[in-house]
Design a protein around this motif. Structure first.
Motif, short mmCIF file in Angstrom:
data_model
loop_
_atom_site.label_atom_id
_atom_site.label_comp_id
_atom_site.label_asym_id
_atom_site.label_seq_id
_atom_site.Cartn_x
_atom_site.Cartn_y
_atom_site.Cartn_z
N ILE A 110 -10.69 -10.73 -5.73
CA ILE A 110 -9.23 -10.81 -5.63
C ILE A 110 -8.59 -9.42 -5.77
CG2 ILE A 110 -7.14 -11.69 -6.75
CD1 ILE A 110 -8.91 -14.19 -7.51
N VAL B 176 -5.08 -10.13 -12.90
CA VAL B 176 -5.80 -11.16 -12.14
C VAL B 176 -6.56 -12.00 -13.15
CG1 VAL B 176 -7.58 -11.64 -10.41
CG2 VAL B 176 -6.09 -9.66 -10.13
N GLY C 265 -1.16 -12.94 -0.60
CA GLY C 265 -1.76 -13.09 -1.92
C GLY C 265 -2.30 -14.50 -2.12
N VAL D 211 -2.43 -6.63 0.69
CA VAL D 211 -1.11 -7.14 0.34
C VAL D 211 -0.07 -6.02 0.46
CG1 VAL D 211 0.27 -8.26 -1.46
CG2 VAL D 211 -2.13 -8.87 -1.16
N CYS E 240 -2.65 -14.40 -9.85
CA CYS E 240 -2.42 -12.96 -9.85
C CYS E 240 -0.92 -12.70 -10.02
CB CYS E 240 -2.91 -12.35 -8.52
SG CYS E 240 -2.63 -10.58 -8.41
N ILE F 4 -5.52 -14.91 -0.33
CA ILE F 4 -6.64 -14.27 -1.03
C ILE F 4 -7.13 -15.17 -2.17
CG2 ILE F 4 -7.26 -12.33 -2.53
CD1 ILE F 4 -5.32 -10.62 -0.74
N VAL G 190 -6.51 -7.62 -2.78
CA VAL G 190 -5.08 -7.38 -3.00
C VAL G 190 -4.76 -5.92 -2.70
CG1 VAL G 190 -3.30 -7.17 -4.79
CG2 VAL G 190 -4.65 -9.26 -4.62
N LYS G 191 -5.63 -5.02 -3.16
CA LYS G 191 -5.37 -3.59 -2.95
C LYS G 191 -5.42 -3.21 -1.47
CE LYS G 191 -7.23 -0.70 -6.00
NZ LYS G 191 -6.29 -0.16 -7.00
N HIS H 155 1.81 -9.41 -10.13
CA HIS H 155 1.95 -7.97 -9.86
C HIS H 155 3.34 -7.52 -10.26
CE1 HIS H 155 1.38 -4.08 -8.00
NE2 HIS H 155 0.17 -4.43 -7.61
N PHE I 98 0.38 -16.68 -6.95
CA PHE I 98 0.51 -15.24 -6.70
C PHE I 98 1.99 -14.90 -6.80
CE2 PHE I 98 1.05 -11.31 -4.60
CZ PHE I 98 -0.13 -10.61 -4.77
#
Lengths: 162, 291
Positions: free
Chosen positions: A111, A94, A60, A119, A78, A63, A115-116, A80, A4
């Motif tokens: 995931i 992802v 992350g 995190v 993942c 998760i 995450v939404k 970001h 992550f």
């Protein structure tokens, strides 16, 4: 390297996908979140992402580990983006590889949803009209302005899906 | 680490320490040795740390079936030989193992026990008596579970138990015990129930609030903009993040109510009522919006 991560430069899904390759896997599922040009009826010009990275990477990673344990997939990752993003740019990627497609789809969905919700990443929208606002924060910040004051929960997730 | 022995005690028997963690915690409903209070560490660990400064060796007293429990397993143990006679079993087992030593015995349910109380007991120790103990500020009787038992107490104590008795308080009351007044009348309040736990914890939080702590606060997103900074170092008496946020909200035009935020201490999610310690790094987390 952590599975992550955050990046300040454009995300390249092809390179990331190669990291999940595994001879025991017959399925790969990925999700890409893109910057959209509108949000709740307002025209969006660009986005700004910010993260509390030390905690975000820990959460992350948790998760991803949950997804592997829950769905039995082989690999999960993942990435970001943080910083300034234009319309159409990739904000989040992802990827999951698994022996079979069913688990790969489920894990990928799990995931991105988690995450939404969990995190510590924030998104500021800059609108065509010239003003801007932090998603999930601005309207809630003035509950008196709303006719019905909805009870604020700790999770406090509105639906702001891509 | 052993403290410098007083000159008067140069010929006194060596002092070993014993924290009693063999209880069943029936009234608490949870293991009292592993409970944490506002000072953070499990109570057994804290008691061992307090003790270690004053004795040559420190042990934890356990029943056989408790010896693998994670907190107890960190320390040298002495296992009870007798069952169902209460705390006196721990002391008897320790004396059997090291009859040459004097034993500083501590219960593990004394969260308010402070360094001053222990240090005073050590200074006043009378090796020529059977034991040195505090006189309870509640009932005037000896406090048996923060006391020093000299080697000469071993035989009368064994005889006492052999006669079917098991109350260490009555043993000390009937023995040649030097009794001291407590420097802090609440230091030996033992905690047996969830209600007593709550009250002791509140006391500790109030005490920690008296001292200003050095904290760093990092700000993100809307809070960063409203604070006009990414981070700051500050001194605060706020006992928990809840009071700290209220303090900061009085200084900056924060629009987010605390119910909408989460909090992290040292880069991990934390409860709003987590006691803050000197050096902590605190982050208030606005509603998130990743993806």
């Amino acid at each position: 390297m952590s599975a992550f991560r955050f990046t300040r430069t454009p995300i390249e899904p092809q390179a990331l996908r190669a990291q999940l390759a595994d001879p025991s896997c017959g399925g790969y599922a990925a999700f890409e979140g893109w910057v959209r040009d509108s949000h709740e009826g307002r025209r969006v010009r660009r986005l700004e992402y910010e993260a509390f990275e030390a905690l975000a990477v820990r959460e992350g990673e948790r998760i991803l580990a949950e997804a592997i344990a829950r769905f039995g997939v082989a690999h999960a990752a993942c990435l970001h983006r943080v910083g300034d993003l234009g319309i159409g740019e990739l904000a989040v990627w992802v990827g999951v590889s698994a022996p079979h497609r069913h688990e790969a789809f489920l894990a990928c969905r799990y995931i991105i949803d988690e995450v939404k919700q969990r995190v510590p990443i924030w998104k500021k929208e800059h609108y065509l009209s010239g003003d801007s606002g932090w998603v999930n924060c601005e309207r809630c910040a003035a509950p008196a302005a709303e006719a019905s004051a909805a009870p604020a929960s700790v999770q406090h997730a509105h639906e702001h899906g891509h | 680490m052993a403290g410098t022995p007083d000159r008067a005690h140069a010929s006194a028997p060596p002092l070993y320490g014993l924290v009693l963690a063999g209880g069943r915690s029936t009234r608490m409903g949870r293991d009292k040795a592993t409970l944490s209070y506002a000072h953070g560490a499990p109570q057994l660990e804290r008691a061992m740390a307090l003790l270690a400064r004053h004795v040559q060796r420190a042990y934890v007293s356990v029943r056989a079936e408790q010896s693998a429990e994670a907190v107890r397993a960190r320390f040298p143990q002495i296992v009870d030989a007798l069952d169902d006679i209460g705390p006196i079993a721990g002391l008897l087992a320790a004396q059997a193992q090291h009859p040459e030593a004097a034993w500083l015995v501590l219960a593990c349910d004394l969260p308010l026990l402070d360094e001053a109380t222990l240090a005073h007991l050590l200074r006043a120790r009378a090796p020529e008596r059977t034991a040195t103990a505090y006189r309870s500020s509640h009932d005037g009787l000896p406090e048996p579970l923060c006391a020093i038992y000299e080697p000469r107490s071993r035989e009368p104590l064994s005889a006492y138990v052999a006669a079917g008795k098991q109350c260490p308080r009555k043993f000390l009351a009937g023995a040649d015990t030097l009794l001291l007044d407590e420097p802090n009348p609440r230091a030996l309040d033992n905690v047996n129930t969830p209600t007593e736990y709550g009250s002791a914890n509140d006391t500790l939080i109030r005490e920690s609030a008296v001292q200003a702590k050095h904290l760093t606060v990092q700000y993100y997103a809307l809070l960063r903009e409203q604070a006009g900074r990414r981070q700051e170092a500050l001194q605060s008496c706020a006992p928990t993040p809840r009071e700290l946020y209220a303090e900061l909200a009085a200084r900056y035009p924060f629009s987010l109510a605390p119910e909408m935020l989460r909090v992290a201490v040292n880069a991990e999610f934390a409860d709003w009522s987590t006691p803050l310690k000197d050096g902590d790094a605190v982050v208030f987390i606005p509603p998130v919006a990743g993806g």
